[in-house]
Enzyme design. Structure first.
Site, mmCIF file in Angstrom:
data_model
loop_
_atom_site.group_PDB
_atom_site.id
_atom_site.type_symbol
_atom_site.label_atom_id
_atom_site.label_comp_id
_atom_site.label_asym_id
_atom_site.label_seq_id
_atom_site.Cartn_x
_atom_site.Cartn_y
_atom_site.Cartn_z
ATOM 1 N N LYS A 1 -3.062 5.217 -41.907
ATOM 2 C CA LYS A 1 -2.180 5.430 -43.061
ATOM 3 C C LYS A 1 -2.612 4.486 -44.158
ATOM 4 O O LYS A 1 -3.115 3.394 -43.887
ATOM 5 C CB LYS A 1 -0.726 5.122 -42.685
ATOM 6 C CG LYS A 1 0.258 5.767 -43.620
ATOM 7 C CD LYS A 1 0.458 7.215 -43.216
ATOM 8 C CE LYS A 1 1.551 7.909 -43.959
ATOM 9 N NZ LYS A 1 1.905 9.154 -43.241
HETATM 10 N N1 GLU Z 1 1.202 12.330 -44.683
HETATM 11 C C1 GLU Z 1 1.383 13.415 -43.753
HETATM 12 C C2 GLU Z 1 2.018 12.913 -42.481
HETATM 13 O O1 GLU Z 1 2.683 11.901 -42.459
HETATM 14 C C3 GLU Z 1 0.103 14.221 -43.528
HETATM 15 C C4 GLU Z 1 -1.067 13.467 -43.016
HETATM 16 C C5 GLU Z 1 -2.339 14.274 -42.973
HETATM 17 O O2 GLU Z 1 -2.318 15.460 -43.271
HETATM 18 O O3 GLU Z 1 -3.378 13.685 -42.650
HETATM 19 O O4 GLU Z 1 1.950 13.557 -41.467
#
Ligand code: GLU
Length: 424
Positions: free
Chosen positions: A114
């Site tokens: 993240k």
């Molecule tokens: N930010 C989204 C999540 O928390 C998507 C992450 C992604 O598609 O890599 O799942």
């Protein structure tokens, strides 16, 4: 100026601790070896950067940016980038670990990561946001890579920001590399179905849970907290499947209509009103906290972390909670909810539709091919349904909540893969 100790956040839970509490419980039930527990409990890599940005008025502001890679055991790490004033390293660490578990639950070949920048995009111009995104990309140039670490949108970012990221990354490589990021605009290699994917997965997992609980969608009522990408799509798709969405909310207020809210009208209102529901007339304004405790059948928290806590969990009247947000329930609220007999489809399962279609986007980019929306939706629905069934069966077999079952499925998969690959 005298230093003033910040007031303690009453029963606020650090998101990393919230994640660790469930990880610990699930690991114990699984009988996870201590060595592997110790590997999985810490992020593999944490990067913190300072990003000096020239603002439109000519001043220079320094923003702090993060990227945490929790695990690459299952494959390249995957996870969004959050632009929000509350972003901090503990939150990003928790969100990165949640991505590891999320990818493992839906069985896609990614580890978890993240990123985030502490900033308020609502108060920044498009030019300032672009400079910040490009600076963040350059700072992370050795981290990102189509086979290494693949970012995506999260709170405060969307296709526009992903386009800047792809462009900046591609410039440094001297060629277009679209598989380095997902959630791109369609013309840049984005996938059909990606925008609505997270909300769609919330809908699919909600319907799967309602079937088990014998709740008829055509007779069910629902409240959705958060009206960004996830909440508004979840509300729209649940309404399409027959649920009466009686309440929606965002930072611009919470709105209730006993006869059901016209979600299309709410979306049109939001889009014409700088992205906010503030002043929405076709429903009655209620207090923001009340949206969680309304007498509805299904509650979808799709805003942010730690909104269902030990202090309000006892007042929840819904029979089913489907977590569109990451980490909306504090670990202290888990037992209150469980004892009340409320079922929870946990975040790492309920909102995994987004990363699932991100995976399809990456696959299409690497194939140099485009799938139809129908193919994307059919395949993601099947993945979500299979994941739900697998977690449900684990919950029944071990007599645990769906949340602990989801962690067990995920941890077991990552631990088995780690054992095959071998540690250093
Ligand atoms: N930010 C989204 C999540 O928390 C998507 C992450 C992604 O598609 O890599 O799942």
């Amino acid at each position: 100026m005298a230093y003033i100790e910040p007031a303690p956040l009453l029963d606020k839970e650090n998101p990393f601790e919230a994640m660790m509490t469930r990880f610990h419980t699930a690991s114990q039930i699984l009988g996870l070896e201590e060595e592997i527990y110790n590997v999985l409990k810490v992020p593999a890599r944490q990067v913190i950067v300072s990003l000096p940005i020239t603002m439109d008025d000519g001043s220079i502001r320094v923003f702090e940016g993060y990227r945490v890679i929790h695990s690459t055991i299952l494959g390249p790490s995957k996870g969004g980038i959050r632009f929000d004033p509350h972003v901090n390293i503990d939150e990003v660490k928790a969100l990165a670990a949640w991505m590891t578990w999320k990818c493992a639950v839906v069985d896609i070949p990614y580890g978890g990561a993240k990123g985030g920048v502490t900033c308020n995009p609502r108060e920044m111009s498009a030019g300032e946001i672009e400079r910040l995104m490009r600076a963040y990309t350059l700072a992370m140039i050795d981290i990102f890579g189509a086979d290494k670490d693949i970012p995506a949108p999260d709170m405060g970012t969307g296709p526009r920001e992903m386009a800047w990221l792809m462009d900046e990354y591609s410039r440094t490589q001297g060629m277009t590399v679209n598989a380095v990021v997902t959630g791109k605009p369609i013309v840049l290699g984005g996938s059909l179905g990606r925008t609505e994917a997270t909300g769609r997965g919330v809908m699919v997992s909600a319907l799967a849970a309602m079937e088990k609980l014998k709740i008829n969608p055509y007779k069910a009522t629902c409240a959705v907290q958060g009206f960004g990408n996830v909440g508004s799509w979840a509300a729209r798709l649940l309404a399409e499947r027959g649920l009466k969405v009686q309440a929606v909310s965002d930072l611009g207020g919470a709105y209730y209509n006993e006869n059901g809210i016209d979600i299309e009208a709410a979306v049109r209102y939001r889009d014409a009103n700088k992205g906010s529901l503030e002043g929405f007339k076709e429903a009655q304004r209620i207090s923001g906290g009340d949206i969680l405790t309304l007498p509805v059948d299904v509650l979808v928290p799709a805003a942010t972390e730690d909104v269902i806590t030990a202090s309000n969990a006892g007042k929840i009247q819904a029979k089913l909670i489907v977590e569109g947000a990451n980490g909306p329930t504090s670990s202290k609220a888990d037992s209150v909810i469980y004892e009340k007999g409320i079922s929870v489809v946990p975040d790492i399962l309920a909102n995994a539709g987004g990363v699932t279609v991100s995976y399809f986007e990456w696959v299409q980019n690497r194939l140099g091919y485009k799938w139809t929306a129908d193919r994307v939706n059919r395949r993601s629905d099947r993945i979500m349904k299979d994941a739900f069934d697998n977690v449900y069966k684990t919950a029944v077999d071990y007599k645990v909540s769906l949340r602990i079952a989801a962690y067990m499925v995920a941890i077991d998969k990552v631990a088995k893969t780690y054992k095959y690959r071998g540690g250093f």
